[in-house]
Design a protein around this motif. Structure first.
Motif, PDB file in Angstrom:
ATOM      1  N   LYS A 191      57.843  34.867  14.915  1.00 53.72           N
ATOM      2  CA  LYS A 191      59.302  34.702  14.875  1.00 53.72           C
ATOM      3  C   LYS A 191      59.993  35.145  16.160  1.00 53.72           C
ATOM      4  O   LYS A 191      61.187  34.886  16.346  1.00 53.72           O
ATOM      5  CB  LYS A 191      59.893  35.451  13.690  1.00 53.72           C
ATOM      6  CG  LYS A 191      59.744  36.955  13.728  1.00 53.72           C
ATOM      7  CD  LYS A 191      60.331  37.573  12.467  1.00 53.72           C
ATOM      8  CE  LYS A 191      60.222  39.090  12.452  1.00 53.72           C
ATOM      9  NZ  LYS A 191      60.777  39.674  11.204  1.00 53.72           N
ATOM     10  N   GLU A 233      53.696  29.409  21.137  1.00 52.99           N
ATOM     11  CA  GLU A 233      54.523  28.451  20.411  1.00 52.99           C
ATOM     12  C   GLU A 233      55.331  27.548  21.343  1.00 52.99           C
ATOM     13  O   GLU A 233      55.898  26.552  20.904  1.00 52.99           O
ATOM     14  CB  GLU A 233      55.483  29.207  19.473  1.00 52.99           C
ATOM     15  CG  GLU A 233      54.808  29.888  18.306  1.00 52.99           C
ATOM     16  CD  GLU A 233      54.229  31.259  18.626  1.00 52.99           C
ATOM     17  OE1 GLU A 233      53.797  31.948  17.702  1.00 52.99           O
ATOM     18  OE2 GLU A 233      54.195  31.656  19.825  1.00 52.99           O
ATOM     19  N   SER A 234      55.430  27.898  22.627  1.00 55.07           N
ATOM     20  CA  SER A 234      56.247  27.131  23.567  1.00 55.07           C
ATOM     21  C   SER A 234      55.395  26.702  24.755  1.00 55.07           C
ATOM     22  O   SER A 234      54.846  27.545  25.464  1.00 55.07           O
ATOM     23  CB  SER A 234      57.427  27.974  24.062  1.00 55.07           C
ATOM     24  OG  SER A 234      58.095  27.326  25.135  1.00 55.07           O
ATOM     25  N   ARG A 283      50.220  34.326  20.348  1.00 56.06           N
ATOM     26  CA  ARG A 283      51.118  33.793  19.321  1.00 56.06           C
ATOM     27  C   ARG A 283      52.097  34.904  18.953  1.00 56.06           C
ATOM     28  O   ARG A 283      51.683  36.006  18.578  1.00 56.06           O
ATOM     29  CB  ARG A 283      50.332  33.334  18.094  1.00 56.06           C
ATOM     30  CG  ARG A 283      49.414  32.145  18.369  1.00 56.06           C
ATOM     31  CD  ARG A 283      48.750  31.627  17.102  1.00 56.06           C
ATOM     32  NE  ARG A 283      47.899  30.483  17.384  1.00 56.06           N
ATOM     33  CZ  ARG A 283      46.608  30.543  17.691  1.00 56.06           C
ATOM     34  NH1 ARG A 283      46.010  31.727  17.754  1.00 56.06           N
ATOM     35  NH2 ARG A 283      45.914  29.460  17.952  1.00 56.06           N
ATOM     36  N   ALA A 334      59.354  33.845  19.008  1.00 56.20           N
ATOM     37  CA  ALA A 334      59.400  32.685  19.888  1.00 56.20           C
ATOM     38  C   ALA A 334      60.837  32.242  20.125  1.00 56.20           C
ATOM     39  O   ALA A 334      61.600  32.009  19.188  1.00 56.20           O
ATOM     40  CB  ALA A 334      58.595  31.531  19.293  1.00 56.20           C
TER      41      ALA A 334
END
Length: 205
Positions: free
Chosen positions: A87, A23-24, A84, A89
Motif C-alpha cells: 500500500k 508495483e511501478s 514489493r 506504492a
C-alpha cells in the motif's frame, strides 16, 4: 583475479519523491538518463564480462548505456526487481508510519516482518541471493556489473559483508543513484573496495 562485482542502483526515477517499489515500472528522469550515460564511461574501464539488470525499466534504462559502452547486450534478471511495497506504492516518503515501523522492526532484528502485500528483508534476501550466487559462479574470476534497486542493493550488502546487518540501515545511509559498491570475492568471503561511492564526474550530475 578475484571475482569482482560492481553493484549499483539505477539512475534517478522520473518521480523520485514517492515509493515506487515493484508495483511501478517507472522510467528514468532526464537527470537519471544523464547519470546513466556518465556512469557508463566510468565502468567501461573495468572491462566487465557481463552487464546484468533488474527487469524494471529504470534499471534497464540505466544498464543500456553501460552495456553499449562495453559492447554487449544487457542481461536481464527479473528476480532483481525492487521490493514489493504494498500500500506504500505511489505515496510520498514522509507519508504515514508504515515504512518507519517496518524499518524499526528490521533494525531490531525482526527481518521477517512486512506489512500486508509488502516484502520483508528476508523475502528480498531469499529472492535475490540465489541470483547473485548463480551469477558469481558463472563469472568466477571475472568482473560483472549489476544494476538493481536501492533496497535490493542494501539487502545484498548487509547479507554478504561481514560486520553488517539490518541494524546498520540508518548508519549506512541511503543508496545513492548510480553510486558504486565494488565487491571482491576473497578466500575469507566478500570484501568491499568501496561502498555507495559516487564518482567525482557524477557529483554535480
Amino acid at each position: 583475479m578475484p571475482t569482482r562485482v560492481l553493484l549499483l542502483r539505477h539512475g534517478e526515477s522520473a518521480d523520485p519523491n514517492v515509493f515506487h517499489g515493484a508495483e511501478s515500472d517507472i522510467d528514468l528522469s532526464e537527470r537519471g538518463r544523464r547519470q546513466a550515460e556518465l556512469i557508463a564511461r566510468e565502468l567501461v574501464v573495468y572491462q566487465p564480462e557481463a552487464v546484468v539488470s533488474s527487469g524494471m525499466r529504470r534499471a534497464r534504462t540505466t544498464a543500456a548505456p553501460i552495456a553499449r559502452e562495453c559492447g554487449m547486450p544487457v542481461r536481464v534478471e527479473a528476480a532483481l526487481h525492487e521490493r514489493r511495497v504494498g500500500k506504500l506504492a505511489g505515496s510520498a516518503f514522509d507519508h504515514g508510519d508504515v515504512w518507519p515501523e517496518t524499518l524499526r522492526r528490521w533494525m531490531a532484528g525482526e527481518t521477517g516482518y512486512a506489512p500486508e502485500g509488502a516484502e520483508s528483508f528476508n523475502d528480498i534476501r531469499d529472492r535475490v541471493l540465489p541470483v547473485w550466487e548463480r551469477l558469481v559462479a558463472q563469472y568466477a574470476d571475472q568482473t560483472i556489473v549489476i544494476v538493481a534497486h536501492g533496497v535490493v542493493c542494501k539487502v545484498l550488502l548487509f547479507t554478504l559483508l561481514s560486520g553488517y546487518s539490518a541494524a546498520d540501515w540508518k548508519r549506512f545511509g541511503p543508496i545513492r543513484n548510480v553510486a558504486i559498491s565494488e565487491l571482491l570475492r576473497m578466500p575469507t568471503g566478500w570484501e568491499a573496495v568501496r561502498l555507495n561511492e559516487l564518482p567525482s564526474a557524477l557529483q554535480a550530475a
